[in-house]
Design a protein around this motif. Structure first.
Motif, mmCIF file in Angstrom:
data_model
loop_
_atom_site.group_PDB
_atom_site.id
_atom_site.type_symbol
_atom_site.label_atom_id
_atom_site.label_comp_id
_atom_site.label_asym_id
_atom_site.label_seq_id
_atom_site.Cartn_x
_atom_site.Cartn_y
_atom_site.Cartn_z
ATOM 1 N N TYR A 46 0.846 -1.184 0.000
ATOM 2 C CA TYR A 46 0.000 0.000 0.000
ATOM 3 C C TYR A 46 0.887 1.241 0.000
ATOM 4 C CZ TYR A 46 -3.299 -3.447 1.811
ATOM 5 O OH TYR A 46 -4.067 -4.561 1.978
ATOM 6 N N SER A 47 0.376 2.303 -0.531
ATOM 7 C CA SER A 47 1.054 3.594 -0.469
ATOM 8 C C SER A 47 0.176 4.563 0.292
ATOM 9 C CB SER A 47 1.313 4.139 -1.872
ATOM 10 O OG SER A 47 2.219 3.311 -2.554
ATOM 11 N N THR A 48 0.814 5.402 1.084
ATOM 12 C CA THR A 48 0.084 6.441 1.800
ATOM 13 C C THR A 48 0.662 7.795 1.427
ATOM 14 O OG1 THR A 48 1.535 6.382 3.740
ATOM 15 C CG2 THR A 48 -0.377 4.911 3.758
ATOM 16 N N ALA B 125 0.664 11.852 2.909
ATOM 17 C CA ALA B 125 0.287 12.736 4.009
ATOM 18 C C ALA B 125 0.848 14.127 3.756
ATOM 19 C CB ALA B 125 0.821 12.197 5.328
#
Length: 114
Positions: A76-78, A80
């Motif tokens: 997964y990539s996040t 912010a």
């Protein structure tokens, strides 16, 4: 690539430019010049830039942290948005590595705020 995109962006009516580590292999004054050029382009266009150089990153109006996480064989990539303090810390990491010193924090503040 920066020069080519700069020259052709008005002809192609591009509104968003993406630069992925366009600063590879440069440092110092050249990196700063790249950051300044991208900032001037951003006055009339959206510019997204991936960089590991503080001389480029300091010219951004906003900073984001993108992280890749793996769990149960899936990745997964996040993304912010960084606060001002987080922004300073990320610039300090670019300057000093994973161990952020007080000197790196002070230097990051000076670079970001002139």
């Amino acid at each position: 690539m920066l020069a080519i995109k700069t020259i052709t962006m008005n002809q192609n009516q591009m509104n968003t430019l993406v630069f992925d580590e366009i600063d590879t292999g440069v440092s110092g004054k050249v990196a700063d010049a790249i950051g300044l050029k991208m900032h001037s382009i951003s006055l009339n266009n959206q510019v997204l830039c991936i960089t590991h150089l503080p001389q480029v990153a300091i010219h951004a109006d906003h900073h984001y942290a993108i992280k890749k996480l793996s769990h149960d064989e899936e990745t997964y990539s996040t993304l912010a948005v960084l606060s001002e303090d987080e922004r300073i810390e990320e610039i300090a990491k670019m300057l000093s590595g994973d161990v952020v010193t007080a000197e790196a924090i002070d230097n990051a503040k000076r670079l970001l705020h002139g």
